[in-house]
Design a protein around this motif. Structure first.
Motif, PDB file in Angstrom:
ATOM      1  N   ILE A  47      45.185 -15.556 -32.683  1.00 41.45           N
ATOM      2  CA  ILE A  47      45.352 -16.150 -34.015  1.00 41.45           C
ATOM      3  C   ILE A  47      46.656 -15.696 -34.667  1.00 41.45           C
ATOM      4  N   GLY A  48      47.016 -14.426 -34.479  1.00 43.41           N
ATOM      5  CA  GLY A  48      48.230 -13.899 -35.095  1.00 43.41           C
ATOM      6  C   GLY A  48      49.499 -14.343 -34.380  1.00 43.41           C
ATOM      7  N   ILE A  49      49.729 -13.788 -33.207  1.00 49.42           N
ATOM      8  CA  ILE A  49      50.930 -14.151 -32.440  1.00 49.42           C
ATOM      9  C   ILE A  49      50.909 -15.634 -32.091  1.00 49.42           C
ATOM     10  N   GLY A  50      49.733 -16.104 -31.638  1.00 46.50           N
ATOM     11  CA  GLY A  50      49.611 -17.524 -31.298  1.00 46.50           C
ATOM     12  C   GLY A  50      49.803 -18.432 -32.500  1.00 46.50           C
ATOM     13  N   GLY A  51      49.413 -17.946 -33.690  1.00 46.40           N
ATOM     14  CA  GLY A  51      49.573 -18.747 -34.897  1.00 46.40           C
ATOM     15  C   GLY A  51      51.022 -18.935 -35.284  1.00 46.40           C
ATOM     16  N   PHE A  52      51.798 -17.870 -35.233  1.00 45.46           N
ATOM     17  CA  PHE A  52      53.219 -18.007 -35.562  1.00 45.46           C
ATOM     18  C   PHE A  52      53.934 -18.896 -34.541  1.00 45.46           C
ATOM     19  N   LEU A  53      53.480 -18.838 -33.271  1.00 45.15           N
ATOM     20  CA  LEU A  53      54.045 -19.740 -32.264  1.00 45.15           C
ATOM     21  C   LEU A  53      53.697 -21.191 -32.588  1.00 45.15           C
ATOM     22  N   ALA A  54      52.446 -21.430 -32.983  1.00 43.56           N
ATOM     23  CA  ALA A  54      52.017 -22.790 -33.324  1.00 43.56           C
ATOM     24  C   ALA A  54      52.811 -23.343 -34.504  1.00 43.56           C
ATOM     25  N   ARG A  74      59.513 -27.753 -35.298  1.00 40.60           N
ATOM     26  CA  ARG A  74      60.595 -28.319 -34.488  1.00 40.60           C
ATOM     27  C   ARG A  74      60.685 -29.828 -34.689  1.00 40.60           C
ATOM     28  N   ILE A  75      61.896 -30.361 -34.548  1.00 38.32           N
ATOM     29  CA  ILE A  75      62.146 -31.790 -34.756  1.00 38.32           C
ATOM     30  C   ILE A  75      61.359 -32.642 -33.763  1.00 38.32           C
ATOM     31  N   ASP A  76      61.223 -32.131 -32.530  1.00 38.00           N
ATOM     32  CA  ASP A  76      60.574 -32.928 -31.489  1.00 38.00           C
ATOM     33  C   ASP A  76      59.058 -32.744 -31.447  1.00 38.00           C
ATOM     34  N   PHE A  77      58.473 -32.128 -32.498  1.00 36.75           N
ATOM     35  CA  PHE A  77      57.032 -31.856 -32.467  1.00 36.75           C
ATOM     36  C   PHE A  77      56.209 -33.134 -32.331  1.00 36.75           C
ATOM     37  N   ARG A  78      56.581 -34.166 -33.087  1.00 32.98           N
ATOM     38  CA  ARG A  78      55.788 -35.395 -33.104  1.00 32.98           C
ATOM     39  C   ARG A  78      55.802 -36.124 -31.778  1.00 32.98           C
ATOM     40  N   SER A  79      56.822 -35.884 -30.973  1.00 29.92           N
ATOM     41  CA  SER A  79      56.914 -36.563 -29.679  1.00 29.92           C
ATOM     42  C   SER A  79      56.483 -35.663 -28.520  1.00 29.92           C
ATOM     43  N   LEU A 126      52.460 -31.694 -25.544  1.00 33.38           N
ATOM     44  CA  LEU A 126      52.063 -30.311 -25.261  1.00 33.38           C
ATOM     45  C   LEU A 126      52.034 -29.472 -26.541  1.00 33.38           C
ATOM     46  N   SER A 127      53.046 -29.631 -27.395  1.00 28.99           N
ATOM     47  CA  SER A 127      53.098 -28.873 -28.650  1.00 28.99           C
ATOM     48  C   SER A 127      51.931 -29.237 -29.551  1.00 28.99           C
ATOM     49  N   LYS A 128      51.622 -30.543 -29.636  1.00 39.13           N
ATOM     50  CA  LYS A 128      50.514 -30.985 -30.476  1.00 39.13           C
ATOM     51  C   LYS A 128      49.174 -30.486 -29.942  1.00 39.13           C
ATOM     52  N   LEU A 129      49.016 -30.492 -28.628  1.00 37.64           N
ATOM     53  CA  LEU A 129      47.777 -29.992 -28.027  1.00 37.64           C
ATOM     54  C   LEU A 129      47.601 -28.504 -28.327  1.00 37.64           C
ATOM     55  N   TYR A 130      48.692 -27.755 -28.215  1.00 34.21           N
ATOM     56  CA  TYR A 130      48.607 -26.323 -28.495  1.00 34.21           C
ATOM     57  C   TYR A 130      48.274 -26.074 -29.963  1.00 34.21           C
ATOM     58  N   TYR A 131      48.896 -26.845 -30.860  1.00 35.21           N
ATOM     59  CA  TYR A 131      48.636 -26.688 -32.291  1.00 35.21           C
ATOM     60  C   TYR A 131      47.167 -26.963 -32.617  1.00 35.21           C
TER      61      TYR A 131
END
Length: 239
Positions: free
Chosen positions: A78-85, A91-96, A99-104
């Motif tokens: 939750i801590g380290i993983g949260g700041f990564l999320a 990031r600009i490319d988050f919406r596209s 993988l980033s959206k799944l992790y979030y």
């Protein structure tokens, strides 16, 4: 939205600090149990003395494992993983980025599950400690064990004990060495501290889960407004 994100970051930071404190308390207890906590301790009894091992035969430790798991999950996932999320989300490319959206989404789900784990650890620790709080060491039995140092040690066989309950009962005996009494008292205070610290661990975990959901909903509303204001593909797939 900026406000909820800032509150979320503060809540995550506080959760990490509290989780580290909890891990430190539990690690200190475990290390002591494996060293001096094992005794033996000399006890004055009926004009003579006897030796009792520092740990009973039936020592309950699952509540410590549960609390350790809850605090470790809170700090790392939750801590380290949260700041990564949150960094990936910025990031600009988050919406596209699928993988980033799944992790979030995974992280937001885990904030709820982690808070539930902390709640379980809190309840379990308090309930099991309360269930054994009135236990006493039978000195007649203890004085007949003829305990010797390892490997010929004979552990106190009656009842089951949490570390906190056992050392509380041990302090009710007449320890010969005052240094032993001071040492046991100090580590007993640490055991009580990690039990009570499960409360803020749960509350902070719950706060992170609630604010994470609110912050996520705020982001979704913003994405919908942008979609209506600009083009259908401008924010498509944010969540």
């Amino acid at each position: 939205m900026v406000g909820t994100t800032l509150i979320l970051k503060i809540a995550i930071a506080l959760l990490m600090i509290d989780a580290i404190i909890e891990l430190s308390f539990i690690s200190s207890m475990v290390a002591w149990l494996h060293r001096r906590g094992g005794g033996p301790f000399e006890i004055d009894y009926e004009g003579s003395s006897y030796s009792i091992h520092g740990k009973p035969l039936h020592l309950l430790t699952n509540q410590g494992h549960t609390s350790n798991g809850a605090s470790g999950t809170a700090f790392v996932l939750i801590g380290i993983g949260g700041f990564l999320a949150l960094w990936l989300r910025s990031r600009i490319d988050f919406r596209s980025s699928t993988l980033s959206k799944l992790y979030y989404h995974f992280w937001m789900t885990m904030t709820v599950l982690s808070a539930m784990l902390s709640f379980d650890a809190m309840v379990y620790t308090f309930v099991i400690t309360k269930a054994h709080r009135h236990q006493r060491i039978d000195q007649h039995v203890a004085s007949q064990l003829q305990n010797r140092p390892y490997p010929n040690m004979v552990l106190y066989p009656l009842l089951s004990w949490t570390p906190e309950n056992w050392y509380s009962a041990l302090l009710k005996l007449d320890l010969v060495d005052s240094a032993d009494r001071h040492n046991v008292s100090m580590h007993l205070a640490i055991m009580k501290a990690w039990r009570w610290n499960t409360i803020p661990l749960f509350l902070l975990g719950l706060a992170v889960a609630v604010v994470a959901v609110l912050d996520g909903l705020a982001r979704r509303k913003l994405a919908r407004r942008e979609t209506r204001s600009y083009s259908p593909s401008a924010t498509k797939g944010y969540f």
